[in-house]
Design an enzyme around this catalytic site. Structure first.
Site, mmCIF file in Angstrom:
data_model
loop_
_atom_site.group_PDB
_atom_site.id
_atom_site.type_symbol
_atom_site.label_atom_id
_atom_site.label_comp_id
_atom_site.label_asym_id
_atom_site.label_seq_id
_atom_site.Cartn_x
_atom_site.Cartn_y
_atom_site.Cartn_z
ATOM 1 N N ASP A 284 0.847 -1.191 0.000
ATOM 2 C CA ASP A 284 0.000 0.000 0.000
ATOM 3 C C ASP A 284 0.882 1.242 0.000
ATOM 4 O O ASP A 284 1.650 1.477 0.940
ATOM 5 C CB ASP A 284 -0.931 0.042 1.211
ATOM 6 C CG ASP A 284 -1.976 1.136 1.043
ATOM 7 O OD1 ASP A 284 -1.930 1.850 0.021
ATOM 8 O OD2 ASP A 284 -2.850 1.281 1.924
HETATM 9 C C1 BGC Z 1 -4.645 3.747 0.494
HETATM 10 C C2 BGC Z 1 -5.030 2.649 -0.469
HETATM 11 C C3 BGC Z 1 -5.043 3.156 -1.887
HETATM 12 C C4 BGC Z 1 -3.663 3.721 -2.189
HETATM 13 C C5 BGC Z 1 -3.517 4.211 -3.608
HETATM 14 C C6 BGC Z 1 -3.364 4.453 0.063
HETATM 15 O O1 BGC Z 1 -3.123 5.582 0.824
HETATM 16 O O2 BGC Z 1 -4.490 3.217 1.781
HETATM 17 O O3 BGC Z 1 -6.281 2.132 -0.109
HETATM 18 O O4 BGC Z 1 -5.389 2.135 -2.761
HETATM 19 O O5 BGC Z 1 -3.410 4.801 -1.310
HETATM 20 O O6 BGC Z 1 -4.219 5.354 -3.838
#
Ligand code: BGC
Length: 737
Positions: A284
């Protein structure tokens, strides 16, 4: 027309071959045999052009990330939605890198791409997986015509703490409902084939148990027993993978002391060895870098080593793989076979997605024709109507007669900021306001508006004006709640009140003695005890997206009849959190009254929520009767058949969500007080009765026992069927292996 526009206009979209899994694997292997080690690392990196911190990369020649793409050092792109930009990036990869391997494009399409659907927690209240699948299909259609290959959705983190801002993205507190919804999203996004022009790949998230961050504080610690993890939290992710999700994202949190992104127990032992998952794992955002903050890695080289050993395939934003994997292999600290495995998964995915057959498959000219169509708006309205929960309706305050004079009061009455967090590319301008919706339904002359106050400050200067407007009405419709920016990622709250001076405004209007209908907007359950005790009707509207106003107006006018049920319990007060229906049985339970004061209780509020999971009213009245079990005992693989009569005792057609719960009377470990095992959504005409049939088998009775085996033990059960988690029509049966 610019040159790029011309090139895009000339792109063709012929039918693509649908390679099966073996073919994709073979093609990927063949390609890999031509790749250098560096090119393989490149496939393990997702670049976010908006956050391209590429300084310090070993192979960087210029400061331009296009240079990385030309060198084959980028596998995918995050969060680019501009079609021309996507085309250019892809063209660079395909025509200017040595092997021309296409990029894939990931974006968060969570509850809408261009058409705004209700936030996910709201849609979970529909208890209708088929609806979710249809919604996901529309999201996939819009996204696949917007250059996007993969969505980072669904989020199947089980949640119990409304303080956490991301509960809005979840399917609520129940593992069974979470599973159904998670699978429906995956099916809708991916449909029959990833290479179809209308589907996108699904990456479920956040593995694992991110929904349980301590005290609802974002990015916080998660610590729980393995039984709790397996019983409540893992089934959602597993269900998505079983439905074919192409990828799974690691979570920001730690599990059992180890950051999830380098957690071997989660990524290798469970995901690969137990579940046999063959798709790819992705971190993530900067969760790899964050191991430096967790202090489980001393430097980025260690981050890379720990992550690849644990089973992380693709790094989002972080660059530890492309910086350090080569050095780690040379030093014999990492086996090259691990890189090959990860790279193979990435390439196999790209073959399955049809990107090698047509790297520009998701790029179109004149894209607006695909977005926000009448059909998708209609579905958004249906989804919104099915998401609105009627929490209270004394004396049939709702629906309102067409001639009612309405005072619409509150900061959410005329705003179009109704998309909700994680709104993809949905614009506020696409949202019908509550005011517009009511005017469409009741006529301009019957709807007066006063803002009353802002959402979240102390200014009460507009109270008087609102009071005057309300004075001249038959009924006051309050449009109150949180702003859409008060929930979502990094939007934890320690208070669960309706913010600012909105409660004071409501109290002031109450003194007029007129009927009050509260329409509450929020990305999470809120404290509503005062409203429960003081207003006549409450509609919980979450954030409903593009069709907000019209769907609310349909419900307020009775054109539509509410049918949603809460997917997450509402506490009386934040002090009870976490409070959820399927809690473990305790010693000295509050309900029995034994031991007088020395029992599980608060001295100031009940132990149970104000509104429990599964609760939600309708304009119709439903009655359950005549529960009959086919047997008193089932054995082995036999099914128990439960029949119950459901009657609409009212003169209004309606829809009910019948819920079947079990309670296990004794087991080798403590089990929840109740467990949801089946749902049915049924339409009933006025005064109509239907016999409902449910089937329950050994797998529904199974639980992780004292030896951590998922098995039903030979024991007694109670079955409950009704319209809420406190359903009270019941019978007993036993199971014998
Ligand atoms: C979030 C994810 C998301 C990713 C990409 C992160 O900050 O926790 O859920 O998919 O960003 O945007």
């Amino acid at each position: 027309m610019s040159n790029i526009e011309k090139e895009i206009a000339e792109l063709a979209h012929p039918e693509l071959p649908n390679h099966n899994d073996e073919e994709c694997l073979a093609l990927a292997e063949k390609l890999m045999s031509q790749m250098t080690l560096k090119e393989k690392f490149g496939q393990l990196f997702q670049l976010a052009p908006s956050n391209a911190n590429i300084e310090g990369l070993q192979w960087q020649e210029t400061n331009d990330f296009n240079d990385l793409i030309k060198q084959g050092l980028v596998g995918s792109i995050l969060s680019v939605a501009d079609i021309k930009e996507i085309y250019q990036l892809q063209k660079t990869a395909v025509t200017q890198s040595r092997l021309g391997i296409p990029l894939f494009f990931g974006y968060d399409i969570i509850h809408g791409c261009h058409t705004g659907f209700p936030i996910n927690l709201a849609m979970a209240c529909s208890f209708e997986p088929k609806l979710i699948e249809r919604v996901a299909q529309v999201m996939a259609f819009e996204a696949s015509h917007n250059g996007i290959t993969m969505t980072f959705s669904p989020m199947v983190d089980l949640v119990r703490d409304p303080r956490w801002g991301r509960v809005m993205e979840s399917n609520g507190e129940d593992p069974y409902l979470n599973k159904l919804m998670g699978q429906a999203y995956v099916k809708g996004f991916q449909q029959d084939s990833l290479s179809s022009y209308n589907s996108i790949a699904s990456c479920c998230k956040h593995f694992a148990a991110y929904g349980m961050v301590e005290a609802g504080r974002e990015y916080n610690t998660v610590d729980m027993s393995e039984r709790e993890l397996r019983q409540y939290h893992l089934p959602g992710y597993k269900a998505c993978l079983d439905a074919g999700a192409s990828s799974i994202m690691t979570s920001f949190n730690i599990y059992n002391g180890v950051p999830a992104t380098a957690n071997k127990f989660l990524l290798r032992d469970i995901l690969r060895n137990e579940w046999g998952y063959s798709g790819f794992t992705i971190s993530d955002y900067t969760s790899s870098y964050e191991m430096l903050d967790h202090k489980t890695s001393a430097n980025e080289r260690e981050v890379a080593k720990q992550s690849i050993l644990a089973g992380l395939d693709h790094e989002m934003v972080s660059t530890t793989y492309i910086k350090y994997l080569e050095e780690l292999i040379t030093a014999n600290e990492v086996n090259e076979a691990l890189i090959n495995e990860a790279c193979l998964r990435m390439l196999t995915f790209k073959y399955k997605s049809g990107l090698f057959d047509n790297p520009y498959k998701n790029i179109y000219a004149n894209v607006d024709q695909y977005y926000l169509t009448n059909n998708s708006r209609q579905l958004a309205k249906e989804a919104a109507i099915k998401s609105i929960v009627l929490l209270k309706n004394d004396n049939q305050t709702l629906p309102l007669k067409p001639t009612t004079k309405i005072a619409l009061v509150g900061p959410l009455g005329k705003t179009n900021e109704l998309v909700g967090a994680w709104g993809g590319l949905v614009k506020n301008e696409s949202c019908v306001t509550v005011y517009e919706g009511l005017v469409n339904q009741f006529g301009q002359a019957n709807v007066q508006f006063a803002e009353g106050c802002n959402i979240n400050d102390n200014d009460s200067s507009l109270f008087e004006q609102a009071y005057e407007v309300a004075k001249n009405s038959d009924v006051i419709v309050l449009a109150i709640g949180e702003s859409q920016t008060m929930s979502g990622e990094a939007k934890s709250r320690a208070y669960l009140n309706i913010p600012g001076v909105q409660n004071e405004l409501a109290r002031k209007l109450k003194s007029l003695g007129k009927p009050i209908i509260a329409i509450v907007f929020a990305g999470r359950p809120l404290e509503l005890e005062w409203y429960q005790n003081n207003v006549d009707a409450i509609l919980f509207a979450w954030f409903l997206g593009s069709e907000t106003g019209d769907s609310i107006a349909d419900i307020v006018s009775g054109k539509a009849n509410p049918s949603a049920k809460l997917a997450m319990s509402f506490p009386y007060t934040v002090g009870q959190v976490p409070v959820y229906y399927n809690q473990y049985k305790t010693g000295r339970p509050s309900a029995t009254g034994k031991y007088s004061e020395f029992r599980s209780c608060y001295i100031d509020v009940p132990n149970y929520p104000l509104y429990s999971f599964g609760y939600g009213l309708s304009y119709s009245k439903f009655e359950y009767s005549n529960l009959q079990l086919s047997k008193k005992q089932i054995s082995g693989k036999e099914k128990l058949v439960a029949k119950v009569t459901l009657t609409n005792t009212s003169s209004i057609d309606g829809v009910e969500v019948a819920q079947l719960y079990i309670e296990c009377k004794s087991f080798s470990v403590v089990r929840p007080v109740r467990e949801l095992k089946a749902i049915q959504k049924i339409s009933l005409k006025a005064h109509e009765s239907k016999e409902l049939t449910f089937e329950i088998g050994a797998n529904d009775l199974a639980y992780y026992n004292i030896d951590m085996e998922f098995t039903p033990e030979d024991t007694d059960y109670i079955i409950y069927i009704g319209g809420c988690s406190n359903a009270n029509i019941s019978d007993n049966f036993s199971y014998n292996s």
